[in-house]
Write an enzyme that holds these catalytic residues in place. Structure first.
Site, PDB file in Angstrom:
ATOM      1  N   LYS A 116       0.814  -1.212   0.000  1.00 23.14           N
ATOM      2  CA  LYS A 116       0.000   0.000   0.000  1.00 23.14           C
ATOM      3  C   LYS A 116       0.854   1.272   0.000  1.00 23.14           C
ATOM      4  CE  LYS A 116      -3.560  -2.726   0.347  1.00 23.14           C
ATOM      5  NZ  LYS A 116      -2.853  -3.994   0.421  1.00 23.14           N
ATOM      6  N   GLU A 200      -3.330   7.992   6.582  1.00 21.90           N
ATOM      7  CA  GLU A 200      -3.768   8.933   5.561  1.00 21.90           C
ATOM      8  C   GLU A 200      -5.024   9.651   6.046  1.00 21.90           C
ATOM      9  OE1 GLU A 200      -4.413   6.379   2.255  1.00 21.90           O
ATOM     10  OE2 GLU A 200      -6.471   5.879   2.830  1.00 21.90           O
ATOM     11  N   GLU A 275      -8.743   0.572  -6.564  1.00 18.86           N
ATOM     12  CA  GLU A 275      -9.783   1.127  -5.699  1.00 18.86           C
ATOM     13  C   GLU A 275      -9.663   2.645  -5.625  1.00 18.86           C
ATOM     14  OE1 GLU A 275      -9.908  -0.844  -1.947  1.00 18.86           O
ATOM     15  OE2 GLU A 275     -10.433  -2.764  -2.854  1.00 18.86           O
ATOM     16  N   GLU A 288      -5.759   2.303  -3.494  1.00 17.07           N
ATOM     17  CA  GLU A 288      -4.808   1.204  -3.519  1.00 17.07           C
ATOM     18  C   GLU A 288      -5.159   0.282  -4.673  1.00 17.07           C
ATOM     19  OE1 GLU A 288      -5.647  -0.274   0.391  1.00 17.07           O
ATOM     20  OE2 GLU A 288      -6.976  -1.836  -0.365  1.00 17.07           O
ATOM     21  N   ASN A 290      -5.462  -3.823  -5.452  1.00 23.06           N
ATOM     22  CA  ASN A 290      -5.444  -5.197  -4.949  1.00 23.06           C
ATOM     23  C   ASN A 290      -4.976  -6.098  -6.082  1.00 23.06           C
ATOM     24  OD1 ASN A 290      -8.336  -4.259  -3.207  1.00 23.06           O
ATOM     25  ND2 ASN A 290      -6.410  -4.735  -2.234  1.00 23.06           N
TER      26      ASN A 290
END
Length: 683
Positions: A116, A200, A275, A288, A290
């Site tokens: 990430k 964040e 995403e 991020e 996946n």
């Protein structure tokens, strides 16, 4: 094409991969831990290899044992599913070094995008908008608090290797940041073997929308439209749908093209998901990527007609993608509900144990040789009689529906939930039914804070009002009449003393604390052969017709000519006289009696349960990982008392009131049952 593949996973996703492999003529190898010795994926696979004890760090996270299982069985490729090692760059690299194909992206893509922190840096370099935050690993809780202050609350504390809601917390103040950082590190270490955490800015009132991408080894990358995943609870997705009811075609295209550009930047091969968090004005920011198959991939399969698992396998075997971007379809509307082993009426605490009954809707079992099923589908890794272990994720099935438009998909899902039988453990089916019936969900007016906003104080049965509560009463009376008819038909009764069934009844609706409610019901015109009858109650008249038989958990039929499905449970808890009727998320527990029996029952004294207010009880089955108090210690309300681990999540128990600890009744490391006392306070 591969002749044999190994699935380095368990449960629903292992069964899902096996179905497609079988359709393609590929043999499969399952791996299993001690807890999964009798699991469904083990039975479905052509071969199965034991890889260790129940804890995932000693079995499903053991790369060496999985690679050894490949060598022993001659598996040419490994499908990692989701979770566990699916986004582990080291595992993908080791598999390839052993001459085994990893059915997923190359290890360099996982390293770039699966991490990430690294993915955010790469996205920033590619001039993709990212959310403000601290994208380096944070070393201490104190540093986390200072960074959170600098960014500005609220903040999201997130494990770098996280996923599936594990290792993730939202903090609104220093105290929550301090505690959230510690819990995130612990969960990340236990679930992923990587305790790096970053922070964040938490965007309030966001929508969570993701783009499914697909790439091959020949440089082709395309996007398969979006999935709306904003209905979340504690950052765990609950309902997903495709397409999104929110974004425009222009936004869809822009998000899709950006996701493709990002995938191309890392030479992405296989299925993956980018995403985004989307604002009210449809501005979107990269969250991020996946680098694996998503839990919610079936909704994309429904609207595109594609089998993503098959495409992953074909790409891994070196084949080109069989379609272009222009050939990607978007037909109808699909919704997925995650059916979890948790009790929504006890703050969604995990529920483990044996599945005494597990009967999905009859039309819902997805055929492996069907590319596109326009209706209802169930993906599951369990079977009736199986165990739901405490060591793994709480999801036991995915219920997916596909309709011509969103209203039809919602109606299909509600009907499918009505017909889904799960007994022996608690499930979140009533909560799913409540969400689907909520007017704001029906209107598509929601964001990721929807559940917190509308069910912030928990979920209660009263929050699922039935649009026709008298129908539930009528159905209880009808079911009771069917049972009595069976008793009346038993042979060998003495002449002159045969059992006769009347028409007048009283439905006693069982309430808490002995506060029962009574409602008269008349059941007439009963036809034993056709199963039809007329029930009059609450000033309403219902013509009910069904072929339901005694002992069946599900009742289907018609009421006033309209089809319905509901669940029936006779003998509820410690009350053998009670019948539970469940329909549209509402559950009625009632005793159906003759008028005279109801009069006598009203005279019975109420037996109150014992007072357990002096005890801290285990709210779920789980492992007691910490006891934070000792005998003689003064404890204030809200103070941490114990920590229980179940289904890969830490659950902290707090004191409800000020008091002094009398004794600690359970030891650290002990496996607890539901309502087992842990700590006793002085009177």
């Amino acid at each position: 094409m591969f002749e044999k593949i190994l699935i380095a996973n368990r449960g629903e996703i292992a069964c899902r991969v096996i179905k497609t492999a079988r359709k393609m003529g590929i043999k499969t190898v399952a791996v299993y831990s001690d807890a999964d010795r009798d699991a469904r994926h083990v039975a479905l696979a052509d071969e199965a290899v034991h890889i260790g004890p129940a804890p995932s760090r000693e079995s499903y996270l053991r790369m060496d044992r999985i690679i050894e299982a490949c060598k022993r069985t001659g598996a040419q490729a490994v499908h990692p599913g989701y979770g566990f090692l699916s986004e582990n760059e080291e595992f993908a690299r080791k598999v390839e070094e052993e001459g085994i194909t990893f059915i997923g992206p190359k290890h360099h893509s996982i390293a770039a995008m699966g991490d990430k922190i690294a993915s955010k840096k790469l996205a920033k370099e590619a001039r993709v908008n990212t959310i403000p935050g601290w994208n380096d690993a944070i070393e201490s809780a104190e540093s986390a608090v200072q960074i959170a202050r600098d960014i500005g609350y609220p903040v999201m504390i997130k494990a770098s290797a996280g996923g599936g809601g594990k290792g993730l917390r939202v903090a609104f103040n220093d105290k929550e940041a301090l505690e959230g950082f510690t819990s995130c590190r612990n969960e990340a270490r236990n679930s992923f073997g990587d305790d790096r955490v970053f922070i964040e800015k938490f965007v309030e009132e966001p929508r969570h929308i993701e783009i499914q991408v697909l790439g091959d080894a020949h440089g082709n990358v395309l996007y398969l439209n979006e999935r709306e995943c904003s209905i979340q609870r504690r950052h765990q997705k609950v309902i997903e749908e495709a397409p999104s009811p929110f974004i425009s075609d222009a936004t869809r295209k822009a998000m899709g093209e950006q996701a493709v550009a990002l995938a191309q930047a890392v030479k992405y091969q296989s299925a993956g998901t980018v995403e985004f968090v989307v604002g009210k004005d449809q501005s979107f920011y990269f969250l991020e990527m996946n680098t694996r198959l998503q839990v919610e991939h079936p909704v994309t399969e429904c609207i595109t007609g594609l089998d993503l698992v098959e495409l992953m396998i074909r790409v891994a075997a070196g084949e080109k993608l069989p379609l272009t971007q222009a050939g990607v379809k978007r037909e109808g509307w699909a919704i997925e509900c995650r059916i979890n082993a948790e009790d929504p009426f006890r703050n969604f605490l995990p529920s483990t144990g044996r599945l005494v009954r597990f009967q999905p809707p009859r039309e819902a079992m997805w055929a492996a040789d069907t590319e596109h099923l326009y209706g209802v589908r169930v993906d599951t890794g369990v079977a009736e009689g199986g165990e739901i272990p405490m060591q793994y994720d709480s999801m036991i099935a995915k219920l997916i529906v596909h309709g011509k438009d969103r209203p039809e998909a919602i109606a299909k899902m509600r009907e499918a939930l009505n017909a889904f039988v799960i007994r022996g453990i608690s499930s979140n089916v009533p909560f799913q039914a409540a969400l689907l019936a909520h007017p704001k969900f029906a209107a598509g007016d929601f964001n990721t804070g929807f559940i917190a906003e509308h069910y912030g104080k928990g979920f209660r049965a009263e929050e699922v009002p039935h649009d026709d509560p008298d129908f539930l009463v009528a159905l209880a009376a009808y079911v009771n009449r069917r049972a009595l008819q069976r008793s009346a038909g038993i042979s060998g009764q003495m002449r002159g003393h045969t059992f006769r069934v009347g028409e007048e009844f009283v439905v006693v609706k069982v309430g808490e604390g002995g506060h029962d409610q009574r409602q008269a019901a008349r059941v007439s015109d009963f036809q034993a052969v056709s199963g039809s009858s007329v029930v009059e109650t609450g000033g309403r008249r219902y013509e009910i017709c069904s072929t339901w038989h005694l002992g069946a958990s599900r009742i289907r039929g018609t009421v006033d000519g309209r089809p319905f499905a509901a669940l029936v449970e006779r003998g509820v808890g410690k009350n053998p006289l009670a019948t539970a009727i469940s329909h549209n998320g509402t559950r009625l527990v009632a005793m159906v009696m003759t008028p005279r029996t109801a009069q006598l029952h009203e005279l019975m004294p109420y037996k109150a349960p014992p007072d357990m207010s002096r005890y801290v009880l285990s709210p779920m089955p789980g492992l007691l990982v910490d006891v934070a108090v000792q005998p003689g210690q003064k404890v204030q309300a809200g103070e941490r008392v114990a920590v229980i681990e179940a289904m890969k999540m830490e659950n902290v128990l707090f004191a409800n009131a000020d008091g002094v600890v009398a004794q600690v009744l359970a030891a650290k490391g002990e496996s607890l049952s539901v309502d087992q006392p842990i700590v006793e306070f002085e009177k």
